[in-house]
Each structure stands twice: as structure tokens, then as C-alpha cells.
Enzyme design. Structure first.
Site, PDB file in Angstrom:
ATOM      1  N   GLU A 128       0.833  -1.214   0.000  1.00 51.89           N
ATOM      2  CA  GLU A 128       0.000   0.000   0.000  1.00 51.89           C
ATOM      3  C   GLU A 128       0.865   1.261   0.000  1.00 51.89           C
ATOM      4  O   GLU A 128       0.505   2.274  -0.611  1.00 51.89           O
ATOM      5  CB  GLU A 128      -0.928  -0.054   1.219  1.00 51.89           C
ATOM      6  CG  GLU A 128      -1.907   1.086   1.389  1.00 51.89           C
ATOM      7  CD  GLU A 128      -3.113   1.032   0.458  1.00 51.89           C
ATOM      8  OE1 GLU A 128      -2.903   0.826  -0.746  1.00 51.89           O
ATOM      9  OE2 GLU A 128      -4.237   1.216   0.942  1.00 51.89           O
ATOM     10  N   THR A 180      -3.972   8.358  -5.242  1.00 50.46           N
ATOM     11  CA  THR A 180      -3.987   8.632  -3.801  1.00 50.46           C
ATOM     12  C   THR A 180      -2.863   9.585  -3.423  1.00 50.46           C
ATOM     13  O   THR A 180      -3.065  10.528  -2.650  1.00 50.46           O
ATOM     14  CB  THR A 180      -3.848   7.310  -3.014  1.00 50.46           C
ATOM     15  OG1 THR A 180      -4.963   6.490  -3.359  1.00 50.46           O
ATOM     16  CG2 THR A 180      -3.860   7.536  -1.524  1.00 50.46           C
TER      17      THR A 180
HETATM   18  N1  HSE Z   1      -7.033   7.389   3.904  1.00 49.27           N
HETATM   19  C1  HSE Z   1      -6.474   7.424   2.593  1.00 49.27           C
HETATM   20  C2  HSE Z   1      -6.588   8.822   2.031  1.00 49.27           C
HETATM   21  C3  HSE Z   1      -7.232   6.455   1.741  1.00 49.27           C
HETATM   22  O1  HSE Z   1      -7.643   9.421   2.166  1.00 49.27           O
HETATM   23  O2  HSE Z   1      -5.632   9.321   1.443  1.00 49.27           O
HETATM   24  C4  HSE Z   1      -6.722   6.358   0.349  1.00 49.27           C
HETATM   25  O3  HSE Z   1      -6.355   5.082   0.049  1.00 49.27           O
END
Ligand code: HSE
Length: 306
Positions: A128, A180
Site C-alpha cells: 500500500e 492517492t
Molecule cells: N485514507 C487514505 C486517504 C485512503 O484518504 O488518502 C486512500 O487510500
């Protein structure tokens, strides 16, 4: 056993008031992966889906996860990973987590189940990290464990499985890609105490609402004045989607993960279907391709198929 097939669920993270710590698993869509033991001490990636993800294991989320597990276990073989993804990368419903978790669970099966679920989450976190350059387990935890999870800490890992009442998610996935890492670059680096206090209050109240099955409290607590204002412009018609969903009976919702998917929670499936219909109506006029999903919160994480 020399080969195994698993499916890994899409997940909704952040859940509006729990940036980087709240998440839940969806029943669908699910990615499908087959892992094979091979004599060469390498990780080989085969993409059967049309997403064109890298086949270099150091640049592939599942690849990074598998390399870490091979190194840690010290075994004398490698893996071939066949990917048939249904969760589009950059969708905001945990595509990278599904790859990492699917790979971790499948590898654990072929390595004689030597790792605990927490260890699998740790390995999946390594994958991740490649997608977001940050260590957050809010998609990975529900993808492995299923259900609704709160990541209290990633170091050391401390994950709380949350009780919840019946909840149905309507998810709209516009076919645009939001990376992201780029969506994280939009976020403020610091926040004031006066914004942190309502955020803490909402997260605490949300978890209390889940535990008591208090739909009113759950809905009132799904407020985010920190992350949502920085990202909402990424999603065409975001305010209109939210308004129409709440008017159709949804209890609350917002950006799924880092977007562009939007999720709305309802207390029953017919309401979630009505909400999804409203979302579709709004987007049908806009000229952007999209998918919608309706799903209960799935108690099942990565599943072994054969
Ligand atoms: N919590 C993360 C974000 C989730 O909002 O960037 C994205 O995978």
C-alpha cells in the site's frame, strides 16, 4: 498446495469522519487473483485484466507484498501472481489494498499459514505504501478482516473491529482516476486545535452511534471540515450528489477514500437502491462514465476460492 485463487473485496476508507483510520469492506466488486509456486526465486506478474499495471514486482503493489513475504520467509522458491482485477486502480474503493491483501493472504496459504492476520496486514501495508507513499491501514484492515474497522495505531499495529447495525452503501464510481498520492498532496500539513476538536468529537460520536445502532447519531457525525474541503473539487457534482442522496433518505456519506468514488450509507437496501438511482440520474446528464454499487457491509475480507 502449489496454487491458490483468492478474491479480495473493495473497501471504503475514511468514512468521512475517520481520515486514515476508519474503513469497511464491501460485498462487491471483488478482485480475483491466482498465486502459483514457481521454482525460480522471483516474483512474476501476469495481468489478465486490462488495467496495464506494472509487471516489475518492485513497481507493482502485489509484487512488493510478495517480495517482502518471500524475503521474510526465506523459502527456496518464487511466486507467479495472476491478476484479474475488477476494482479499477485510482477508484477510491481500495484497489491497491485489494491487490496487496489478496497477494498476502494467497502467499500465506502457499507458505503454510505461517503468518497472523496482523502480520499479513503489515506485509500488505508495504504494498500500500507504494500507492500512497504513506503508512495507512484504513483500506488494508477491512480488506483482510472484513467488517468495519478502526485503526487505532499502525505502529505498533492495533486494529479494532467495530460493532455496527445494518448499513447499506450506495457507491458511485465516476470513471476518472484520482491517484492517492496526488490527493494526499492536497491536504493541509497542519491543522488548528479548533478544527481538531470537532473532528475528534465526530469520530467518537460516530463509533458510539455504530455501537448503539443510533442511525441519527451516525449521520450527524459524518462531518469532515478538514479533508473533504480540500478534495471535493476532484469530484464532479459532489455537492449535488450529497444533497440528492440525503434527500432520498441516506443517513450520510461523502468521498470514499481519496476519491473519486462517493459513498452514501442507508439503513436498509431499498433506501440504498433509491439513493443509487438518484446518483445515477444526476450523473447520466453529465457525460462522465460511471458505475454504481449497492452493498451491505461485508463481514468477509479476502476469501479463498480454490
Ligand atoms: N485514507 C487514505 C486517504 C485512503 O484518504 O488518502 C486512500 O487510500
Amino acid at each position: 498446495m502449489d496454487e491458490i485463487t483468492v478474491t479480495a473485496p473493495a473497501t471504503v476508507s475514511n468514512v468521512v469522519c475517520g481520515f486514515d483510520c476508519l474503513g469497511f469492506a464491501l460485498e462487491r466488486p471483488r478482485d480475483r487473483f491466482t498465486l502459483r509456486r514457481i521454482p525460480e526465486k522471483v516474483v512474476r506478474i501476469i495481468n489478465k485484466d486490462g488495467f496495464g499495471l506494472p509487471v516489475d514486482p518492485e513497481r507493482n503493489i502485489a509484487g512488493v507484498t510478495l517480495v517482502a513475504m518471500l524475503e521474510d520467509s526465506g523459502v527456496d522458491h518464487g511466486f507467479e501472481f495472476e491478476s484479474d482485477k475488477r476494482i479499477k486502480p485510482g477508484s477510491g474503493i481500495g484497489s491497491s489494498a485489494a491487490s496487496a491483501c489478496g497477494a498476502a493472504v494467497a502467499a500465506n496459504e502457499l507458505l503454510g499459514r505461517r503468518y497472523s492476520q496482523d502480520q499479513l496486514i503489515e506485509f500488505a501495508l508495504a504494498g500500500e505504501m507504494l500507492a500512497s507513499s504513506a503508512r495507512h491501514a484504513d483500506n488494508v484492515a477491512p480488506c483482510i478482516l472484513g467488517g468495519f474497522t478502526l485503526v487505532r495505531s499502525t505502529d505498533p499495529l492495533d486494529i479494532v473491529l467495530l460493532d455496527h447495525p445494518d448499513l447499506f452503501a450506495a457507491v458511485l464510481h465516476p470513471q476518472i482516476e484520482v491517484r492517492t498520492s496526488e490527493a494526499r498532496d492536497l491536504l493541509p500539513k497542519t491543522i488548528s486545535l479548533s478544527s481538531a476538536v470537532p473532528a475528534w468529537a465526530n469520530l467518537g460520536a460516530f463509533v458510539a452511534g455504530l455501537s448503539a445502532g443510533d442511525y441519527g447519531l451516525i449521520g450527524r457525525s459524518m462531518v469532515d471540515e478538514i479533508v473533504e474541503p480540500a478534495r471535493r473539487f476532484l469530484i464532479p457534482l459532489f455537492d449535488e450528489l450529497k444533497r440528492a442522496s440525503l434527500d432520498s433518505g441516506a443517513i450520510g456519506g461523502g468521498i470514499s477514500g481519496s476519491g473519486p468514488s462517493v459513498f452514501m450509507l442507508s439503513r436498509d437496501r431499498p433506501t440504498a437502491e433509491r439513493v443509487a438511482k438518484e446518483m445515477r440520474n444526476l450523473y447520466a446528464a453529465g457525460g462522465i462514465e460511471f458505475n454504481t454499487y449497492i452493498s451491505a457491509i461485508s463481514s468477509e475480507g479476502v476469501r479463498i476460492e480454490k
